[in-house]
Write an enzyme that holds these catalytic residues in place. Structure first.
Site, short mmCIF file in Angstrom:
data_model
loop_
_atom_site.label_atom_id
_atom_site.label_comp_id
_atom_site.label_asym_id
_atom_site.label_seq_id
_atom_site.Cartn_x
_atom_site.Cartn_y
_atom_site.Cartn_z
N THR A 1 1.83 0.99 8.24
CA THR A 1 2.51 -0.22 8.76
C THR A 1 1.51 -1.38 8.82
OG1 THR A 1 2.00 0.59 10.98
CG2 THR A 1 4.19 1.06 10.14
N ILE B 1 0.84 -1.20 0.00
CA ILE B 1 0.00 0.00 0.00
C ILE B 1 0.87 1.25 0.00
CG2 ILE B 1 -1.81 1.26 1.25
CD1 ILE B 1 -2.81 -1.38 0.18
N GLY C 1 -11.44 -0.72 1.75
CA GLY C 1 -10.45 0.26 1.30
C GLY C 1 -10.81 1.01 0.03
N GLY D 1 -7.96 -3.52 -3.03
CA GLY D 1 -6.85 -3.57 -3.98
C GLY D 1 -5.85 -2.47 -3.64
N ASP E 1 -9.82 -10.29 10.42
CA ASP E 1 -9.82 -9.04 9.67
C ASP E 1 -11.23 -8.43 9.63
OD1 ASP E 1 -8.60 -7.15 7.54
OD2 ASP E 1 -10.33 -8.02 6.52
N GLU F 1 -2.54 -13.62 1.77
CA GLU F 1 -1.17 -13.54 2.29
C GLU F 1 -0.60 -14.95 2.41
OE1 GLU F 1 0.12 -10.57 3.95
OE2 GLU F 1 -1.67 -9.34 3.68
N LYS G 1 -5.40 -0.87 10.63
CA LYS G 1 -6.58 -1.00 11.50
C LYS G 1 -6.22 -1.21 12.98
CE LYS G 1 -8.14 -4.39 8.78
NZ LYS G 1 -7.63 -4.02 7.47
N LYS H 1 -12.74 -4.90 11.39
CA LYS H 1 -13.52 -3.88 10.68
C LYS H 1 -14.83 -3.61 11.42
CE LYS H 1 -11.27 -4.87 6.32
NZ LYS H 1 -11.18 -5.81 5.19
N GLY I 1 -1.62 -13.20 -5.18
CA GLY I 1 -1.32 -12.10 -4.25
C GLY I 1 -2.56 -11.56 -3.56
#
Lengths: 342, 342
Positions: free
Chosen positions: B100, B14, B158, B321, B224, B213, B129, B228, B210
């Site tokens: 990070t 990112i 995102g 993305g 994750d 992970e 996050k 959120k 990709g």
């Protein structure tokens, strides 16, 4: 606790829904956000109620029960005749809430009201599209000079505040915005499709339910959707004049067209589209494949797709129900109140 | 032309996408908005580049080509070792961009970096996050005292900045927020459904592309999506601790489950849900009827439904993305720059 004084100009369906929601929620909102929204004036087509200390909740609810154009009868704060200058000289509102009907010929009385508000130092929240469609640059220039906000989320997809998102996509090159932007015509098309009504029958049903106006011209001739495209074009900084937008009339669609489309796995939708690269816009009858997201948007739902150089996204939600739109107007008022007065 | 200096902390996928987009677009953005975004520091896991006068476009593009964790090799502005305090003492950035990786055990290094930024007087934009999930109230309290902005639109969907809309629905009582919030697992489920892969095959394909992970635990165990939901709960003012969110593992789903659902006209989706009335949240495997909007959200798309006392709306778009997220981070930076520095 900070008091923010507002004037409500225009007191039809949206105006009443707005005042009612505010009466029911403002104590809660004051507690949550530390700002008390005070209605110091309400104006309809024939009269005004002005109370510089602010109407109490009970008065606000009672006011919503007076007959149409009847607030001049509302007790000691009421008077006959409309004079928005008097609202400003007597009650000096901080925020002007413009809810008069859209007049796409003159933009009045909205335009004059909004300019008067800005010149009097009030921020503006409007659900009336016409002043923006006809005079966007004049209004924004005045607001800029005076460092005042003009908020208008309720003008496009009233119940689905996507304009703010569009405005916030500042790093994107917006290439295309398209969608189903008029709830009335989408309701009519859905009725034709689901209940095999012809156009006239579906329109009458929409009118009976209060979804279509007695004079449905603005909706069925694509004018309302074209007005929304014009506002969108200003928001993305690529203005398109409403008169240059190609419009097809939705009245052309027959039940046979709807059924022919079904046979081919398609649905007929009334699509408003703005191509920001070619700088052309249109409101057209289109056949959409059944599996497309737009084919799922039925009844009074609206939906819009934003395509930029980096992403593509969809918003789906209520087009413009009274309560939904009233909440969007109130969200704009709260945003101005919190940003400028706390 | 106003200069706004930013520090980019974190330089993975990112971070690089963000610096690249900025290098390519900032001249255009400066012309359009009158503000020049100047990168005065970039920090990765092993080194720093600090140039108080700002990197030029060419330097920014070259920087994106250095090997992972390799910016300490980047010529005369570079040095080995990470010391964010030094970034502040030498380059005094106006906006801190925290990119990070998320560490849900400690929230570090994000939390320490963000607090240092705020204490140094910098506004914060974060796509990480974890600091918000673990320390939302500490961060916001510090920002409030110092009258600084903390923006984090990129943390949830995102590429589809719906958090801002949720935050703006201030007059609504938000009753429920639910959706498909994790792109990796939605991609895996779509592959199982469309190409009849079993879970392991679909995961491997996602990793090869990709999309997943190397260690996919955070995605496939629902962590994750739960993170959120926690951020969403803070935004609507009804905080739910991440540890109290019920999570089902998506690894339980077999190809047979997917096919059984299809036979019944359903699709299996991994649904994150926050019930703000009962104050419970979960990330669960659910069967969705084929005609439901969520059933249409496939691949790396995300979608969310907001239900309030007054309306119901949907957002559908890219989950996360690189380019989409980079634009959302840049939109946050631009918003802070325009709101506070022009």
């Amino acid at each position: 606790m900070k008091n923010v004084n507002i004037a409500v100009i225009g007191f039809g369906n949206i105006g009443r829904a707005f005042v009612r929601v505010l009466a029911l929620k403002r104590k809660l909102l004051a507690k949550k956000y530390g700002v008390n929204i005070n209605v110091v004036a309400v104006v309809d087509s024939k009269g005004m109620v002005i109370k510089p200390s602010g109407l109490d909740d009970y008065e606000m609810l009672k006011l919503c029960e007076v007959p149409k154009s009847g607030i001049y009868m509302f007790g000691s704060y009421a008077k006959q005749g409309v004079n928005v200058e008097e609202v400003y000289s007597k009650a000096a509102p901080n925020i002007h809430v413009e809810l008069t009907p859209a007049n796409y010929v003159s933009g009045e009385p909205g335009f004059t009201n909004i300019m008067l508000a800005l010149k009097s130092g009030a921020h503006v929240v409007t659900a009336n599209k016409a002043p923006l469609v006809l005079h966007y640059e004049d209004i924004m220039a005045e607001a800029r000079v005076r460092k005042l906000a003009v908020k208008f989320r309720a003008t496009v997809m009233g119940g689905t505040p996507f304009l703010e998102v569009l405005a916030s996509m500042k790093s994107h090159d917006i290439e295309k915005v398209e969608g189903i932007l008029n709830a009335t015509t989408n309701y009519i098309l859905t009725e034709m499709h689901d209940n095999l009504l012809d156009f006239e029958q579906a329109l009458k049903k929409a009118q009976a339910l209060g979804i279509a106006e007695t004079d449905p011209t603005l909706d069925i001739e694509g004018f309302d959707a074209a007005a929304k495209l014009t506002i969108i074009s200003y928001v993305i900084g690529k203005p398109i004049n409403i008169n240059s937008i190609y419009r097809e009339s939705v009245t052309k669609i027959t039940l046979k067209d709807v059924l022919d489309a079904v046979k081919q796995g398609q649905v007929i939708k009334y699509i408003a589209s703005l191509d920001a690269q070619k700088m052309v816009a249109s409101v057209k009858i289109e056949r959409i494949p059944r599996e497309n997201v737009f084919a799922q948007i039925n009844g009074t739902l609206n939906g819009v797709k934003i395509k930029s150089d980096a992403t593509e996204l969809f918003f789906i939600g209520r087009g413009g129900g009274r309560m939904e739109t009233a909440h969007t107007v109130l969200d704009d008022v709260l945003e101005v109140a919190l940003r400028w007065f706390t």
